[in-house]
Design a protein around this motif. Structure first.
Motif: not given
Length: 54
Positions: A37-40, A44-50
């Motif tokens: 998996r990648w964590m991005i 702008e908001f700093g919200k992570p997504k996998v």
């Protein structure tokens, strides 16, 4: 809450993978690349997504 690393700009191949999830690559940094998996992180908001790795 633990703060995430800022990340780096995605390469062309990484941008194509991010686009496949209907996301705009210009808005995301690559924070962590693991085997499965990648964590991005949103610029702008700093919200992570996998995302699953290709």
């Amino acid at each position: 809450m633990k703060r995430l690393k800022r990340g780096r700009k995605p390469t062309v191949a990484e941008c194509n993978h991010i686009k496949s999830f209907n996301l705009i690559p210009a808005n995301w940094f690559i924070s962590k690349k693991m085997k499965d998996r990648w964590m991005i992180v949103h610029r702008e908001f700093g919200k992570p997504k996998v995302l699953p790795a290709p």
